[in-house]
Design an enzyme around this catalytic site. Sequence first.
Site, short mmCIF file in Angstrom:
data_model
loop_
_atom_site.label_atom_id
_atom_site.label_comp_id
_atom_site.label_asym_id
_atom_site.label_seq_id
_atom_site.Cartn_x
_atom_site.Cartn_y
_atom_site.Cartn_z
N ASP A 258 0.84 -1.22 0.00
CA ASP A 258 0.00 0.00 0.00
C ASP A 258 0.86 1.26 0.00
O ASP A 258 0.63 2.18 0.79
CB ASP A 258 -0.94 0.00 1.20
CG ASP A 258 -2.11 0.98 1.03
OD1 ASP A 258 -2.40 1.35 -0.11
OD2 ASP A 258 -2.71 1.37 2.04
N LYS B 4 1.98 4.76 -0.90
CA LYS B 4 1.42 6.01 -1.42
C LYS B 4 1.87 7.13 -0.49
O LYS B 4 2.30 6.87 0.65
CB LYS B 4 -0.11 5.94 -1.51
CG LYS B 4 -0.83 5.61 -0.20
CD LYS B 4 -2.32 5.48 -0.44
CE LYS B 4 -3.06 5.10 0.84
NZ LYS B 4 -4.51 4.95 0.63
N THR C 173 -4.42 1.03 -3.37
CA THR C 173 -5.21 2.12 -3.92
C THR C 173 -5.21 2.00 -5.44
O THR C 173 -4.15 1.77 -6.04
CB THR C 173 -4.59 3.47 -3.48
OG1 THR C 173 -4.47 3.45 -2.04
CG2 THR C 173 -5.46 4.64 -3.90
#
Length: 636
Positions: free
Chosen positions: A440, A442, A477
């Site tokens: 994940d 980001k 995402t």
Amino acid sequence: MYERSVTAGEILIKEGDTGLGASELYVVKSGEFEVLERRQGINMRVNRKARGDCFGEVSLMYSCPRSATVAALQDSVVWVLERQVFRQYMQEVKETEASQVELFLNSVPLLASLSREEKLMLVDALEEQVFPAGTCIVRQGDPGDQFYIIKEGEAVVYQQTPQGMRTVNRLFKADFFGERALLTEEPRAASVEATTKLKVFVLARNRFVEILGPLYSLMAREKSPAVVTQRLMKLQTKGTPTHLPAEVLVKRKKRLRGGGETWEVVRARGHLDEVQELRASVPPGEKQPAQVVLTEGAILGGGAFSRVSIVTEETSGRQYAMKRMRKSAVVQCPEHVFCEQAITRNTAHPFCLRQYASFQDKLHLYFLFDLMPGGDLMDVLVAEARVIKRRIAQGAWKRACLAPKVKMLKGMDEGLARFYIASIVLALEYLHDNSIVYRDLKPENVFIDSQGFVKLGDFGFAKVLESGKRTYTFCGTPGYVAPENVLAHGYNTSVDWWGLGVLLYVLLTGRQPFSSPKTDDPMVVMRRIVDDNWRVKYPPYLSGQAKDLISRLLERKPTRRLGMLNGRAADIKRHKWFEGLDWEALEARKVEPPRRPRDDSAKRLRELTDNERKQKREPKETPEELQECEMVFADF
């Protein structure tokens, strides 16, 4: 898939739905549907769906609210595919294919020295080719640089001798030829011709070397002292860190209905890690739980299921970040909570967020982490990004020096991005060396400490992978997920290096690579991610080295991606974009951060506090829900 009848006027999908219906794809078998979107309080028809059309495909990827309402205009029939069934069958298909090819590789004596994990890497690197009957695939005397395994069909092997041409072998499914090409460049000893339509897996020597290194080195490795020592180490029992039982008192301010505030004390139970200041209240040799008092202060941030606030430990005065999660909000996906607990409890790297304690009360779960008061990388990007003007040669303007200036968004400077990305490379290298895939990456998950260094946080999607294993869960995402994740092909640490490429692009440009031309539709973004013909566009102000690094990280085939080749993370460190960087000094935190956190934290904290006050109160759980939460998180 199964059939479902829908009567005229019936609503099949309702805009905003997040329940069971939000995990299904529909294909129209007969009838007709209208698609409605709510605009300014009115349902507007935006599309029609007839026989052969499908809708709801994003639900096969991940859970998200339905973006439109779909209603039947007449009696209709649809085919239904559920996300769980889709991903289960995709996993079975990919695992069956991989097992079959692995079985083929196991039959090649020259590859016997490879580990199972290395053979699985070759499975990903093999490319399928088809040859019509009568095609000469390998010609005697030609230099050899490719190895073949037959998937379907038949072939004949023949040699030219002084006495003439003679057949020496016949090849069928699972047979292989040309394996010596992986080891040397010696000429082919025989010719191979397809007698039927032939499907083969092909592996070139240069691809083999890119992924695993020279084969002769791997063959010699098996007898080296280093490998023998490594095998003995694996046989030794590994101890796990001990955690001290604790009783935690959380003091927080509570607003009174009539105005004013009072102190509320919440009693929780849990475990402390090896942190001396949190053990100060425990007498030596005593068996009773340690008692720790934490005073809750300002809010640092929050997500869909959690909030993070500053807490001060009463004995030492040290401050931490406390993450609080409502049990009822995460009881349906407890594996993410337990993974985060296990991984952050055992990580010890300067650029990974560390957990100091975990505890729970009747309604909530808590984690105690490093305090990161500088916000996250998205805060830095917002502060550093700016609109610039640049001349671009286009259309009638053949020369850029004569073209009018065009406004464009520019992210942070490359020097600043280099500092942050290098730190994340070291964090990912550490996690991958410990068989952890992060999943994940980001800007919102990279946090800044008081000095300006970064730490990778929010390990809710992180997972420990067994050697040679893959995982198939869709995580992450939409704009940051790797192609192998979207396609449910199974993946390992490769997805993190893809995410690093997306993150670097975002930091330098202020936008995501697969969202331009601009779109808010996650399915459009994910189609671009998996489409080999869709090319990422780079703004003219990016350096050639930055573009090269991003493009090599955003390689759609995992085995060709930088970070997944023979050198692993070292290949990324050696890239020209990082030229001159002292990696050892950076990991030792002896490098001066190029940007100190700004003094705008007070304003940000006030905004977060105001936003939380405006939010609805947390729902009250039923006794049955509380009992379920207590059972699920009994071992937390």
